[in-house]
Design a protein around this motif. Structure first.
Motif, PDB file in Angstrom:
ATOM      1  N   ARG A  66      -5.102 -18.860  15.647  1.00  0.00           N
ATOM      2  CA  ARG A  66      -5.903 -18.556  16.838  1.00  0.00           C
ATOM      3  C   ARG A  66      -7.226 -17.898  16.446  1.00  0.00           C
ATOM      4  O   ARG A  66      -7.935 -17.382  17.284  1.00  0.00           O
ATOM      5  CB  ARG A  66      -5.137 -17.623  17.778  1.00  0.00           C
ATOM      6  N   LYS A  67      -7.512 -17.900  15.169  1.00  0.00           N
ATOM      7  CA  LYS A  67      -8.752 -17.315  14.642  1.00  0.00           C
ATOM      8  C   LYS A  67      -8.810 -15.804  14.859  1.00  0.00           C
ATOM      9  O   LYS A  67      -9.871 -15.225  14.983  1.00  0.00           O
ATOM     10  CB  LYS A  67     -10.001 -17.988  15.236  1.00  0.00           C
ATOM     11  N   LYS A  68      -7.638 -15.201  14.933  1.00  0.00           N
ATOM     12  CA  LYS A  68      -7.575 -13.745  15.050  1.00  0.00           C
ATOM     13  C   LYS A  68      -7.783 -13.186  13.643  1.00  0.00           C
ATOM     14  O   LYS A  68      -6.849 -13.115  12.854  1.00  0.00           O
ATOM     15  CB  LYS A  68      -6.234 -13.294  15.630  1.00  0.00           C
ATOM     16  N   ILE A  69      -9.010 -12.849  13.357  1.00  0.00           N
ATOM     17  CA  ILE A  69      -9.350 -12.398  12.013  1.00  0.00           C
ATOM     18  C   ILE A  69      -9.472 -10.876  12.028  1.00  0.00           C
ATOM     19  O   ILE A  69     -10.319 -10.316  12.710  1.00  0.00           O
ATOM     20  CB  ILE A  69     -10.672 -13.037  11.536  1.00  0.00           C
ATOM     21  N   SER A  70      -8.586 -10.247  11.278  1.00  0.00           N
ATOM     22  CA  SER A  70      -8.687  -8.798  11.125  1.00  0.00           C
ATOM     23  C   SER A  70      -8.086  -8.414   9.789  1.00  0.00           C
ATOM     24  O   SER A  70      -7.125  -9.036   9.320  1.00  0.00           O
ATOM     25  CB  SER A  70      -7.962  -8.063  12.258  1.00  0.00           C
ATOM     26  N   ALA A  71      -8.655  -7.406   9.185  1.00  0.00           N
ATOM     27  CA  ALA A  71      -8.140  -6.919   7.905  1.00  0.00           C
ATOM     28  C   ALA A  71      -6.697  -6.447   8.062  1.00  0.00           C
ATOM     29  O   ALA A  71      -5.862  -6.684   7.188  1.00  0.00           O
ATOM     30  CB  ALA A  71      -9.027  -5.796   7.377  1.00  0.00           C
ATOM     31  N   GLU A  72      -6.393  -5.820   9.196  1.00  0.00           N
ATOM     32  CA  GLU A  72      -5.031  -5.333   9.432  1.00  0.00           C
ATOM     33  C   GLU A  72      -4.035  -6.492   9.425  1.00  0.00           C
ATOM     34  O   GLU A  72      -2.970  -6.418   8.796  1.00  0.00           O
ATOM     35  CB  GLU A  72      -4.958  -4.598  10.777  1.00  0.00           C
ATOM     36  N   LEU A  73      -4.362  -7.557  10.117  1.00  0.00           N
ATOM     37  CA  LEU A  73      -3.475  -8.710  10.196  1.00  0.00           C
ATOM     38  C   LEU A  73      -3.292  -9.344   8.822  1.00  0.00           C
ATOM     39  O   LEU A  73      -2.161  -9.654   8.405  1.00  0.00           O
ATOM     40  CB  LEU A  73      -4.024  -9.743  11.181  1.00  0.00           C
ATOM     41  N   TYR A  74      -4.364  -9.539   8.082  1.00  0.00           N
ATOM     42  CA  TYR A  74      -4.255 -10.102   6.739  1.00  0.00           C
ATOM     43  C   TYR A  74      -3.410  -9.198   5.836  1.00  0.00           C
ATOM     44  O   TYR A  74      -2.611  -9.676   5.040  1.00  0.00           O
ATOM     45  CB  TYR A  74      -5.642 -10.294   6.105  1.00  0.00           C
ATOM     46  N   TYR A  75      -3.595  -7.879   5.970  1.00  0.00           N
ATOM     47  CA  TYR A  75      -2.843  -6.952   5.121  1.00  0.00           C
ATOM     48  C   TYR A  75      -1.347  -7.022   5.435  1.00  0.00           C
ATOM     49  O   TYR A  75      -0.518  -7.080   4.529  1.00  0.00           O
ATOM     50  CB  TYR A  75      -3.365  -5.521   5.277  1.00  0.00           C
ATOM     51  N   GLU A  76      -1.012  -7.017   6.711  1.00  0.00           N
ATOM     52  CA  GLU A  76       0.399  -7.108   7.091  1.00  0.00           C
ATOM     53  C   GLU A  76       1.004  -8.413   6.576  1.00  0.00           C
ATOM     54  O   GLU A  76       2.143  -8.416   6.080  1.00  0.00           O
ATOM     55  CB  GLU A  76       0.539  -7.035   8.613  1.00  0.00           C
ATOM     56  N   TYR A  77       0.254  -9.488   6.688  1.00  0.00           N
ATOM     57  CA  TYR A  77       0.763 -10.783   6.236  1.00  0.00           C
ATOM     58  C   TYR A  77       0.895 -10.793   4.710  1.00  0.00           C
ATOM     59  O   TYR A  77       1.852 -11.360   4.167  1.00  0.00           O
ATOM     60  CB  TYR A  77      -0.150 -11.901   6.742  1.00  0.00           C
ATOM     61  N   ALA A  78      -0.033 -10.152   4.022  1.00  0.00           N
ATOM     62  CA  ALA A  78       0.068 -10.050   2.561  1.00  0.00           C
ATOM     63  C   ALA A  78       1.324  -9.274   2.166  1.00  0.00           C
ATOM     64  O   ALA A  78       2.056  -9.691   1.260  1.00  0.00           O
ATOM     65  CB  ALA A  78      -1.178  -9.358   1.992  1.00  0.00           C
ATOM     66  N   MET A  79       1.598  -8.169   2.845  1.00  0.00           N
ATOM     67  CA  MET A  79       2.790  -7.379   2.528  1.00  0.00           C
ATOM     68  C   MET A  79       4.065  -8.170   2.825  1.00  0.00           C
ATOM     69  O   MET A  79       5.053  -8.072   2.089  1.00  0.00           O
ATOM     70  CB  MET A  79       2.788  -6.051   3.291  1.00  0.00           C
ATOM     71  N   LEU A  80       4.033  -8.983   3.869  1.00  0.00           N
ATOM     72  CA  LEU A  80       5.174  -9.845   4.162  1.00  0.00           C
ATOM     73  C   LEU A  80       5.371 -10.850   3.026  1.00  0.00           C
ATOM     74  O   LEU A  80       6.492 -11.075   2.574  1.00  0.00           O
ATOM     75  CB  LEU A  80       4.979 -10.585   5.492  1.00  0.00           C
ATOM     76  N   HIS A  81       4.284 -11.446   2.560  1.00  0.00           N
ATOM     77  CA  HIS A  81       4.388 -12.398   1.451  1.00  0.00           C
ATOM     78  C   HIS A  81       4.975 -11.728   0.213  1.00  0.00           C
ATOM     79  O   HIS A  81       5.773 -12.339  -0.510  1.00  0.00           O
ATOM     80  CB  HIS A  81       3.032 -13.023   1.130  1.00  0.00           C
ATOM     81  N   ILE A  82       4.615 -10.483  -0.038  1.00  0.00           N
ATOM     82  CA  ILE A  82       5.191  -9.759  -1.179  1.00  0.00           C
ATOM     83  C   ILE A  82       6.693  -9.606  -0.987  1.00  0.00           C
ATOM     84  O   ILE A  82       7.478  -9.846  -1.914  1.00  0.00           O
ATOM     85  CB  ILE A  82       4.493  -8.402  -1.376  1.00  0.00           C
ATOM     86  N   LYS A  83       7.112  -9.229   0.214  1.00  0.00           N
ATOM     87  CA  LYS A  83       8.552  -9.089   0.489  1.00  0.00           C
ATOM     88  C   LYS A  83       9.287 -10.412   0.286  1.00  0.00           C
ATOM     89  O   LYS A  83      10.446 -10.430  -0.109  1.00  0.00           O
ATOM     90  CB  LYS A  83       8.780  -8.590   1.917  1.00  0.00           C
ATOM     91  N   MET A  84       8.596 -11.516   0.561  1.00  0.00           N
ATOM     92  CA  MET A  84       9.189 -12.843   0.420  1.00  0.00           C
ATOM     93  C   MET A  84       8.988 -13.406  -0.997  1.00  0.00           C
ATOM     94  O   MET A  84       9.370 -14.533  -1.279  1.00  0.00           O
ATOM     95  CB  MET A  84       8.581 -13.795   1.459  1.00  0.00           C
ATOM     96  N   ASN A  85       8.382 -12.603  -1.865  1.00  0.00           N
ATOM     97  CA  ASN A  85       8.084 -12.983  -3.244  1.00  0.00           C
ATOM     98  C   ASN A  85       7.127 -14.171  -3.334  1.00  0.00           C
ATOM     99  O   ASN A  85       7.184 -14.966  -4.266  1.00  0.00           O
ATOM    100  CB  ASN A  85       9.363 -13.254  -4.046  1.00  0.00           C
ATOM    101  N   ASN A  86       6.233 -14.272  -2.368  1.00  0.00           N
ATOM    102  CA  ASN A  86       5.176 -15.287  -2.370  1.00  0.00           C
ATOM    103  C   ASN A  86       3.886 -14.615  -2.852  1.00  0.00           C
ATOM    104  O   ASN A  86       2.979 -14.341  -2.072  1.00  0.00           O
ATOM    105  CB  ASN A  86       4.969 -15.866  -0.968  1.00  0.00           C
ATOM    106  N   ILE A  87       3.838 -14.344  -4.137  1.00  0.00           N
ATOM    107  CA  ILE A  87       2.756 -13.537  -4.694  1.00  0.00           C
ATOM    108  C   ILE A  87       1.402 -14.228  -4.561  1.00  0.00           C
ATOM    109  O   ILE A  87       0.409 -13.578  -4.215  1.00  0.00           O
ATOM    110  CB  ILE A  87       3.058 -13.175  -6.173  1.00  0.00           C
ATOM    111  N   THR A  88       1.332 -15.517  -4.804  1.00  0.00           N
ATOM    112  CA  THR A  88       0.061 -16.232  -4.700  1.00  0.00           C
ATOM    113  C   THR A  88      -0.499 -16.128  -3.290  1.00  0.00           C
ATOM    114  O   THR A  88      -1.701 -15.860  -3.103  1.00  0.00           O
ATOM    115  CB  THR A  88       0.238 -17.710  -5.102  1.00  0.00           C
ATOM    116  N   GLU A  89       0.366 -16.312  -2.285  1.00  0.00           N
ATOM    117  CA  GLU A  89      -0.079 -16.210  -0.899  1.00  0.00           C
ATOM    118  C   GLU A  89      -0.518 -14.788  -0.568  1.00  0.00           C
ATOM    119  O   GLU A  89      -1.500 -14.581   0.153  1.00  0.00           O
ATOM    120  CB  GLU A  89       1.022 -16.670   0.059  1.00  0.00           C
TER     121      GLU A  89
END
Length: 185
Positions: A66-89
């Motif tokens: 939806r083009k919701k661009i925010s540093a907070e959203l990207y950071y939360e999604y990055a931390m989720l990827h870490i929990k899922m062991n998706n390091i590249t993402e």
């Protein structure tokens, strides 16, 4: 949580043991209005809290689509990827934050940790040095810089960063890391 939780139907479920009830309430709200971004964002956070990572990922993908661009959203999604062991993402999400907020020292520190874990030492060092340059009085950054230099066996550099961290706060983990580094020298 966000202001959206002022809704009386959801507000009463914010205790950790009642996250599932809050998820049910948010799903009802989203069924009525699927475009409510605050509801979907809060649902994603609750999914993370309850370790429903695939569901959380789907909500973050929706928000980003939806083009919701925010540093907070990207950071939360990055931390989720870490929990899922998706390091590249995770790294890709963190890099997007550096475009939005190039002076975010903690993001550079997090990138440094990920680059170190993927054995990209030179890039990790650049990220840690930038993080320290941006926030030399940050305990966590000094500690992680110490960890980085310890990991690459530059023990004197590690000692220097651990000592800087100890000057800010006498933390037992920092003391232990410093002691281990002295033993390793």
């Amino acid at each position: 949580m966000c202001n959206f939780f002022k809704n009386k139907n959801v507000d009463k479920f914010l205790k950790p043991k009642e996250y599932e009830k809050a998820i049910i309430e948010l799903k009802k709200i989203i069924t009525i209005n699927p475009m409510l971004e605050n509801a979907r964002h809060n649902l994603a956070k609750l999914y993370v809290q309850t370790q429903q990572y695939r569901e959380a990922s789907a909500e973050y993908k929706f928000l980003l689509s939806r083009k919701k661009i925010s540093a907070e959203l990207y950071y939360e999604y990055a931390m989720l990827h870490i929990k899922m062991n998706n390091i590249t993402e995770a790294m890709e999400m963190l890099k997007k934050i550096t475009v939005l907020k190039p002076d975010n020292a903690m993001v550079h520190k997090d990138l440094g940790v990920l680059y170190l874990n993927t054995k990209q030492i030179d890039i990790a060092q650049e990220e840690f040095e930038l993080a320290y340059k941006l926030a030399p009085q940050n305990l966590n950054i000094c500690f992680e810089c110490g960890n980085f230099y310890h990991a690459i066996t530059k023990y004197q550099e590690a000692v220097n960063y651990y000592q800087k961290a100890l000057e800010m706060a006498s933390h037992p983990i920092v003391k232990r890391s410093l002691a281990i580094t002295y033993i390793s020298m």
